[in-house]
Design a protein around this motif. Structure first.
Motif, short mmCIF file in Angstrom:
data_model
loop_
_atom_site.label_atom_id
_atom_site.label_comp_id
_atom_site.label_asym_id
_atom_site.label_seq_id
_atom_site.Cartn_x
_atom_site.Cartn_y
_atom_site.Cartn_z
N GLN A 1 0.83 -1.21 0.00
CA GLN A 1 0.00 0.00 0.00
C GLN A 1 0.86 1.26 0.00
O GLN A 1 0.55 2.24 -0.69
N ALA A 2 1.97 1.24 0.75
CA ALA A 2 2.87 2.38 0.78
C ALA A 2 3.50 2.62 -0.59
O ALA A 2 3.67 3.77 -1.03
N ASP A 3 3.87 1.54 -1.28
CA ASP A 3 4.42 1.69 -2.63
C ASP A 3 3.40 2.31 -3.58
O ASP A 3 3.75 3.16 -4.42
N LEU A 4 2.14 1.91 -3.46
CA LEU A 4 1.10 2.48 -4.31
C LEU A 4 0.87 3.96 -4.01
O LEU A 4 0.71 4.78 -4.93
N LEU A 5 0.85 4.32 -2.75
CA LEU A 5 0.69 5.74 -2.39
C LEU A 5 1.87 6.57 -2.89
O LEU A 5 1.70 7.70 -3.34
N ALA A 6 3.08 6.01 -2.80
CA ALA A 6 4.26 6.71 -3.33
C ALA A 6 4.14 6.90 -4.84
O ALA A 6 4.50 7.96 -5.38
N ALA A 7 3.63 5.88 -5.54
CA ALA A 7 3.44 6.00 -6.99
C ALA A 7 2.38 7.05 -7.31
O ALA A 7 2.52 7.81 -8.28
N ALA A 8 1.31 7.12 -6.52
CA ALA A 8 0.30 8.15 -6.74
C ALA A 8 0.88 9.54 -6.54
O ALA A 8 0.55 10.48 -7.28
N ALA A 9 1.75 9.69 -5.54
CA ALA A 9 2.39 10.99 -5.31
C ALA A 9 3.26 11.40 -6.50
O ALA A 9 3.24 12.56 -6.94
N VAL A 10 4.00 10.44 -7.06
CA VAL A 10 4.84 10.73 -8.23
C VAL A 10 3.96 11.08 -9.43
O VAL A 10 4.26 12.02 -10.18
N ALA A 11 2.87 10.34 -9.62
CA ALA A 11 1.99 10.62 -10.76
C ALA A 11 1.39 12.02 -10.67
O ALA A 11 1.34 12.75 -11.67
N ILE A 12 0.92 12.42 -9.49
CA ILE A 12 0.34 13.75 -9.33
C ILE A 12 1.39 14.82 -9.55
O ILE A 12 1.13 15.88 -10.16
N ASP A 13 2.63 14.57 -9.10
CA ASP A 13 3.71 15.53 -9.32
C ASP A 13 4.03 15.67 -10.80
O ASP A 13 4.21 16.79 -11.30
N LEU A 14 4.08 14.57 -11.54
CA LEU A 14 4.37 14.63 -12.97
C LEU A 14 3.23 15.26 -13.76
O LEU A 14 3.46 15.99 -14.73
N LEU A 15 1.98 15.00 -13.33
CA LEU A 15 0.85 15.65 -13.99
C LEU A 15 0.88 17.16 -13.77
O LEU A 15 0.60 17.94 -14.69
N GLY A 16 1.21 17.57 -12.55
CA GLY A 16 1.28 19.01 -12.27
C GLY A 16 2.38 19.71 -13.04
O GLY A 16 2.26 20.90 -13.35
N ALA A 17 3.44 18.98 -13.35
CA ALA A 17 4.54 19.56 -14.13
C ALA A 17 4.30 19.46 -15.63
O ALA A 17 5.08 20.01 -16.42
N GLY A 18 3.22 18.77 -16.04
CA GLY A 18 2.94 18.62 -17.45
C GLY A 18 3.84 17.61 -18.13
O GLY A 18 3.95 17.60 -19.37
N THR A 19 4.49 16.72 -17.35
CA THR A 19 5.44 15.76 -17.91
C THR A 19 4.74 14.56 -18.51
O THR A 19 5.22 13.97 -19.49
N ILE A 20 3.65 14.12 -17.91
CA ILE A 20 2.89 12.99 -18.44
C ILE A 20 1.48 13.48 -18.78
O ILE A 20 1.08 14.59 -18.40
N THR A 21 0.74 12.65 -19.49
CA THR A 21 -0.57 13.05 -20.01
C THR A 21 -1.69 12.38 -19.22
O THR A 21 -1.63 11.17 -18.97
N ALA A 22 -2.67 13.15 -18.86
CA ALA A 22 -3.86 12.61 -18.20
C ALA A 22 -4.92 12.37 -19.27
O ALA A 22 -5.45 13.31 -19.86
N ARG A 23 -5.26 11.12 -19.50
CA ARG A 23 -6.24 10.77 -20.53
C ARG A 23 -7.62 10.45 -19.95
O ARG A 23 -8.53 10.11 -20.68
N GLY A 24 -7.78 10.56 -18.64
CA GLY A 24 -9.07 10.36 -18.02
C GLY A 24 -9.88 11.65 -18.02
O GLY A 24 -9.35 12.75 -18.24
N THR A 25 -11.17 11.53 -17.76
CA THR A 25 -12.05 12.70 -17.82
C THR A 25 -11.83 13.67 -16.67
O THR A 25 -12.23 14.83 -16.76
N HIS A 26 -11.21 13.21 -15.58
CA HIS A 26 -10.97 14.10 -14.44
C HIS A 26 -9.48 14.40 -14.25
O HIS A 26 -9.13 15.14 -13.33
N GLY A 27 -8.64 13.87 -15.10
CA GLY A 27 -7.21 14.10 -14.96
C GLY A 27 -6.80 15.54 -15.18
O GLY A 27 -5.78 15.99 -14.65
N HIS A 28 -7.60 16.30 -15.97
CA HIS A 28 -7.22 17.68 -16.25
C HIS A 28 -7.18 18.53 -14.98
O HIS A 28 -6.52 19.58 -14.94
#
Length: 411
Positions: free
Chosen positions: A277-304
């Motif tokens: 569970q801790a590994d998954l939460l760490a991955a979620a933190a990285v994903a949100i950080d990369l989305l905020g920096a515009g490094t990766i693409t959010a293809r879901g309807t709420h990712g924007h």
């Protein structure tokens, strides 16, 4: 025999403290066990600490309020039942829907890239964020022998990685409030949380404290935030070959984290052990950080909502606006009339606030009226904070605005 009247001694509950932790500290003041306090003073026998922190009987809360003077609005959030429908849909597992909670929104992946049958819960008693393996976690810097400390309710859920005050990883332990703590390891790991992890913990703490979260695009209700985060955790468990165009983004996220446990591909988040569970939460933190920096693409309807705002073109010219002079009253009010009118305004507002605390429809109508004066997201967030401080719970649907049009269902 049940006593009546106020307890002569009782410490106030700490912010975020679990109900069992607070009652244990009160029982210790009178040299009683928790069972003795519940049976002989509160007329409720046989309740465990987990049952107190899960869904305590309403009659017990009313008795505690009478004995302590702490209002019911303060007691309810000390158990999970007080966080419905924000954190979980309902305290009763039979009324919690896994597909609705986890698959209704989408962040990283479009809904057609999701296999709803892969990580379905094996137990009929599934509830979001409630781990099947009961855990208690605490911050080693918060647990000091010299000062008062308590067991936080949030520390019993796999919802945060670290302490929002000291930015240290929460560690598994067995604890008696203010008396004893036994860490799972001989020397607790006090390593600091990373920047993305601390930012994620801050957002979750904001949802719990304020009832809303300020994301890149706009503020969202706490109920929307918890469901977005739970959806993101499920999307991070998608096999790379099934992720389509998002497979490279998933690989990048897990490369930064270090590893992806094999069990997360087939097991529901709540049924994993704390390490996974801790590994998954760490991955979620990285994903949100990369989305905020515009490094990766959010293809879901709420990712924007987690992505930076697109650049806008600002008109560089100058406009001359003619402001009409304010109208003058033909019959100016006297001082006596002004005082009477203001007294009527105050009494009307107090009546509206009282009604909004009891009726969700009235709360939303009052919030809609007050939001007319908000010109920025920060102003709206301050307004939500004021509503939360007055004990007014806003419905989750209030912040769910229309999403961009798409040819697919949001799931």
């Amino acid at each position: 025999m049940t006593r009546t009247g106020r307890w002569p001694l009782h410490p106030p509950p700490q912010a975020g403290e679990a109900l069992s932790s607070w009652l244990y500290r009160i029982a210790h003041l009178y040299s009683l066990s928790m069972d003795a306090l519940l049976e002989h003073d509160l007329s409720h026998r046989g309740l465990t600490g987990r049952e107190l922190d899960d869904d305590p009987p309403p009659a017990l809360l009313e008795t505690i309020a009478a004995r302590s003077g702490v209002p019911m609005d303060r007691l309810r959030p000390m158990s999970l039942a007080g966080w419905a429908p924000w954190l979980l849909d309902n305290p009763d597992p039979k009324r919690c829907s896994f597909p609705t909670y986890v698959h209704q929104l989408s962040v990283l992946l479009p809904t057609d890239r999701r296999d709803p049958g892969v990580r379905a819960p094996t137990s009929a008693r599934w509830r979001p964020w409630v781990s099947t393996n009961h855990i208690t976690r605490a911050c080693p810097d918060c647990v000091t022998p010299s000062g008062p400390w308590a067991i936080p309710l949030i520390g019993q859920l796999p919802l945060t990685l670290g302490c929002p005050i000291h930015h240290r990883r929460l560690e598994s332990c067995a604890a008696l409030p203010h008396l004893l703590v036994r860490w799972e390891t001989d020397e607790p790991d006090t390593r600091a949380t990373t920047g993305p992890e601390a930012a994620l913990d801050t957002l979750t703490a904001q949802a719990l404290d304020v009832g809303a979260v300020a994301l890149c695009r706009r503020a969202v209700h706490a109920g929307v935030w918890f469901r977005m985060l739970r959806t993101l955790l499920d999307e991070l468990c998608t096999p790379f070959r099934a992720a389509g165009p998002s497979s490279d983004d998933l690989r990048r996220i897990w490369t930064i984290v270090g590893r992806r446990p094999q069990r997360v591909l087939t097991t529901t988040f709540e049924e994993l052990d704390w390490a996974a569970q801790a590994d998954l939460l760490a991955a979620a933190a990285v994903a949100i950080d990369l989305l905020g920096a515009g490094t990766i693409t959010a293809r879901g309807t709420h990712g924007h909502l987690l992505c930076p705002c697109p650049p806008t073109t600002v008109f560089g010219g100058r406009l001359t606006l003619r402001h009409p002079s304010p109208p003058h009253s033909v019959h100016p009010a006297s001082d006596d009339d002004t005082a009477t009118l203001w007294a009527h305004v105050h009494s009307s507002m107090e009546a509206a606030i009282t009604a909004a605390r009891q009726d969700p429809a009235t709360a939303q109508a009052l919030f809609t009226l007050a939001r007319n004066g908000c010109r920025t997201q920060a102003a709206e967030l301050r307004l939500r904070t004021a509503f939360a401080q007055h004990g007014i719970a806003l419905p989750v649907s209030d912040t769910t605005t229309a999403q961009p049009k798409t040819t697919r269902s949001p799931g």
